[in-house]
Design a protein around this motif. Sequence first.
Motif, PDB file in Angstrom:
ATOM      1  N   ASN A 111      74.499 106.748 -54.696  1.00  0.00           N
ATOM      2  CA  ASN A 111      73.447 107.676 -55.103  1.00  0.00           C
ATOM      3  C   ASN A 111      72.561 107.179 -56.233  1.00  0.00           C
ATOM      4  O   ASN A 111      71.829 107.967 -56.840  1.00  0.00           O
ATOM      5  CB  ASN A 111      74.071 109.017 -55.501  1.00  0.00           C
ATOM      6  N   CYS A 112      72.618 105.901 -56.546  1.00  0.00           N
ATOM      7  CA  CYS A 112      71.697 105.347 -57.542  1.00  0.00           C
ATOM      8  C   CYS A 112      70.355 105.025 -56.888  1.00  0.00           C
ATOM      9  O   CYS A 112      70.304 104.559 -55.748  1.00  0.00           O
ATOM     10  CB  CYS A 112      72.272 104.082 -58.184  1.00  0.00           C
TER      11      CYS A 112
ATOM     12  N   GLY B 160      67.966 104.058 -61.604  1.00  0.00           N
ATOM     13  CA  GLY B 160      69.344 104.298 -61.992  1.00  0.00           C
ATOM     14  C   GLY B 160      69.891 105.599 -61.432  1.00  0.00           C
ATOM     15  O   GLY B 160      69.361 106.153 -60.470  1.00  0.00           O
ATOM     16  N   TYR B 161      70.947 106.078 -62.053  1.00  0.00           N
ATOM     17  CA  TYR B 161      71.613 107.291 -61.566  1.00  0.00           C
ATOM     18  C   TYR B 161      70.937 108.522 -62.145  1.00  0.00           C
ATOM     19  O   TYR B 161      70.814 108.670 -63.358  1.00  0.00           O
ATOM     20  CB  TYR B 161      73.086 107.274 -61.963  1.00  0.00           C
ATOM     21  N   ARG B 162      70.482 109.402 -61.270  1.00  0.00           N
ATOM     22  CA  ARG B 162      69.864 110.664 -61.681  1.00  0.00           C
ATOM     23  C   ARG B 162      70.562 111.800 -60.941  1.00  0.00           C
ATOM     24  O   ARG B 162      70.625 111.782 -59.710  1.00  0.00           O
ATOM     25  CB  ARG B 162      68.368 110.667 -61.386  1.00  0.00           C
ATOM     26  N   PRO B 163      71.117 112.763 -61.676  1.00  0.00           N
ATOM     27  CA  PRO B 163      71.975 113.782 -61.050  1.00  0.00           C
ATOM     28  C   PRO B 163      71.287 114.620 -59.985  1.00  0.00           C
ATOM     29  O   PRO B 163      71.881 114.942 -58.961  1.00  0.00           O
ATOM     30  CB  PRO B 163      72.422 114.641 -62.238  1.00  0.00           C
ATOM     31  N   ARG B 164      70.035 114.996 -60.221  1.00  0.00           N
ATOM     32  CA  ARG B 164      69.361 115.841 -59.227  1.00  0.00           C
ATOM     33  C   ARG B 164      69.124 115.059 -57.930  1.00  0.00           C
ATOM     34  O   ARG B 164      69.324 115.569 -56.828  1.00  0.00           O
ATOM     35  CB  ARG B 164      68.036 116.364 -59.788  1.00  0.00           C
TER      36      ARG B 164
ATOM     37  N   TYR C 199      91.031 115.838 -51.503  1.00  0.00           N
ATOM     38  CA  TYR C 199      89.755 115.417 -52.066  1.00  0.00           C
ATOM     39  C   TYR C 199      88.730 116.528 -51.927  1.00  0.00           C
ATOM     40  O   TYR C 199      88.638 117.200 -50.899  1.00  0.00           O
ATOM     41  CB  TYR C 199      89.240 114.171 -51.347  1.00  0.00           C
ATOM     42  N   THR C 200      87.956 116.760 -52.983  1.00  0.00           N
ATOM     43  CA  THR C 200      86.827 117.690 -52.924  1.00  0.00           C
ATOM     44  C   THR C 200      85.579 116.940 -53.375  1.00  0.00           C
ATOM     45  O   THR C 200      85.634 116.075 -54.249  1.00  0.00           O
ATOM     46  CB  THR C 200      87.045 118.902 -53.844  1.00  0.00           C
ATOM     47  N   HIS C 201      84.450 117.276 -52.762  1.00  0.00           N
ATOM     48  CA  HIS C 201      83.198 116.602 -53.104  1.00  0.00           C
ATOM     49  C   HIS C 201      82.786 116.919 -54.537  1.00  0.00           C
ATOM     50  O   HIS C 201      83.086 117.994 -55.064  1.00  0.00           O
ATOM     51  CB  HIS C 201      82.094 117.032 -52.133  1.00  0.00           C
ATOM     52  N   LEU C 202      82.093 115.986 -55.141  1.00  0.00           N
ATOM     53  CA  LEU C 202      81.565 116.208 -56.484  1.00  0.00           C
ATOM     54  C   LEU C 202      80.567 117.360 -56.464  1.00  0.00           C
ATOM     55  O   LEU C 202      79.787 117.508 -55.530  1.00  0.00           O
ATOM     56  CB  LEU C 202      80.872 114.944 -57.000  1.00  0.00           C
ATOM     57  N   THR C 203      80.589 118.169 -57.505  1.00  0.00           N
ATOM     58  CA  THR C 203      79.652 119.277 -57.622  1.00  0.00           C
ATOM     59  C   THR C 203      78.406 118.829 -58.382  1.00  0.00           C
ATOM     60  O   THR C 203      78.389 117.763 -59.018  1.00  0.00           O
ATOM     61  CB  THR C 203      80.288 120.453 -58.372  1.00  0.00           C
ATOM     62  N   GLN C 204      77.375 119.662 -58.334  1.00  0.00           N
ATOM     63  CA  GLN C 204      76.150 119.345 -59.061  1.00  0.00           C
ATOM     64  C   GLN C 204      76.427 119.264 -60.561  1.00  0.00           C
ATOM     65  O   GLN C 204      75.894 118.381 -61.251  1.00  0.00           O
ATOM     66  CB  GLN C 204      75.086 120.405 -58.788  1.00  0.00           C
ATOM     67  N   ASN C 205      77.257 120.163 -61.069  1.00  0.00           N
ATOM     68  CA  ASN C 205      77.576 120.140 -62.492  1.00  0.00           C
ATOM     69  C   ASN C 205      78.294 118.851 -62.868  1.00  0.00           C
ATOM     70  O   ASN C 205      78.028 118.259 -63.925  1.00  0.00           O
ATOM     71  CB  ASN C 205      78.442 121.347 -62.851  1.00  0.00           C
ATOM     72  N   GLU C 206      79.201 118.383 -62.013  1.00  0.00           N
ATOM     73  CA  GLU C 206      79.895 117.122 -62.292  1.00  0.00           C
ATOM     74  C   GLU C 206      78.913 115.957 -62.305  1.00  0.00           C
ATOM     75  O   GLU C 206      79.067 115.014 -63.088  1.00  0.00           O
ATOM     76  CB  GLU C 206      80.987 116.885 -61.248  1.00  0.00           C
ATOM     77  N   ARG C 207      77.907 116.020 -61.450  1.00  0.00           N
ATOM     78  CA  ARG C 207      76.909 114.938 -61.427  1.00  0.00           C
ATOM     79  C   ARG C 207      76.101 114.909 -62.726  1.00  0.00           C
ATOM     80  O   ARG C 207      75.762 113.837 -63.238  1.00  0.00           O
ATOM     81  CB  ARG C 207      76.007 115.087 -60.207  1.00  0.00           C
TER      82      ARG C 207
END
Length: 317
Positions: free
Chosen positions: A45-46, A50-54, A3-11
């Motif tokens: 992380n919502c 709602g869900y915001r990537p930053r 498993y690898t953590h989600l990246t900022q780009n993936e978010r």
Amino acid sequence: MNYTHLTQNERYQIYALLKAGHTQREIAQLLDRHPSTISRELARNCGLRGYRPRQAQRLSEARAANSRNAPRILPEVWEEAQRRLALQHSPEQIAAHLPISHEAIYQRIYADKRAGGALWRHLRCQKQRRKRYASGRSLRGHIPGRRPIALRPQAVESRSLVGHWEGDTLIGAGRKQAIVNLTERKSGFCLLAHVRNKTSEAVSEAIIRLLSPFKARVKTLTFDNGLEFARHGEIDRALESTSYFADPYASWQRGTNENTNGLIRQYLPKSRPFHTVTQEELAMIMDRLNHRPRKRLGWKTPHQVFMQSFSRVALRG
């Protein structure tokens, strides 16, 4: 698979795909992630809006920083990072060579700023990085049929083939006229056109006019979310291409374009009224940029690399 953590780009991709109406399972498939990873990301992380990537990225980093297993930045690493900042290297460029993430660098810079420090003055883009845009709501209107960058083929990222372009507009003093900039990702070959107003009609006509002679080398185009690109469907029909749109306020997803914009600004600063720009001047700028040797191209010029792609096809034929 580890498993690898989600990246900022993936978010940012998750955000764009949610906006496009995809289910969690579809998003997981597109990102090659387990569905539980997407479900857990949205649950943890919502926020109220709602869900915001930053915001999701910051929440994730805060949890990582508070973990007892969190890595600590060595003093000598931070000292070298500060030295490179003074040379106006970007946090991303610094992170590529040091054991420190670019977000960790930004966090330290802004903590230093709150304490009265001056590290932030070394950032080339001081205003855009942490500016809030209407609490996460887009102010740029709706683009019909907008295709998010998350759906763009992964092969485009490799820059292995000529034919994938990025498009943007530069605005002059008075904000009345614009320069259309189209840059090919692998070669850096750029095309420029002057438009008297930044309407979608004028910009789409300029793009089709610039790229039609090179139609065989136009597979995809990636734009920002400006409404001047709202006629992307007409562009795709004329050029037989596929257009994609970067995530809002994610200029690094069009890094080739942004870098070329900086080079163009050496000749056409923001203080310059664009009604004074002549076609001869634009031709001179294109000639200089396209015939300037680039280190990443093995000291070949963008013109050489771009034109060689036609030669290879002729040889194979």
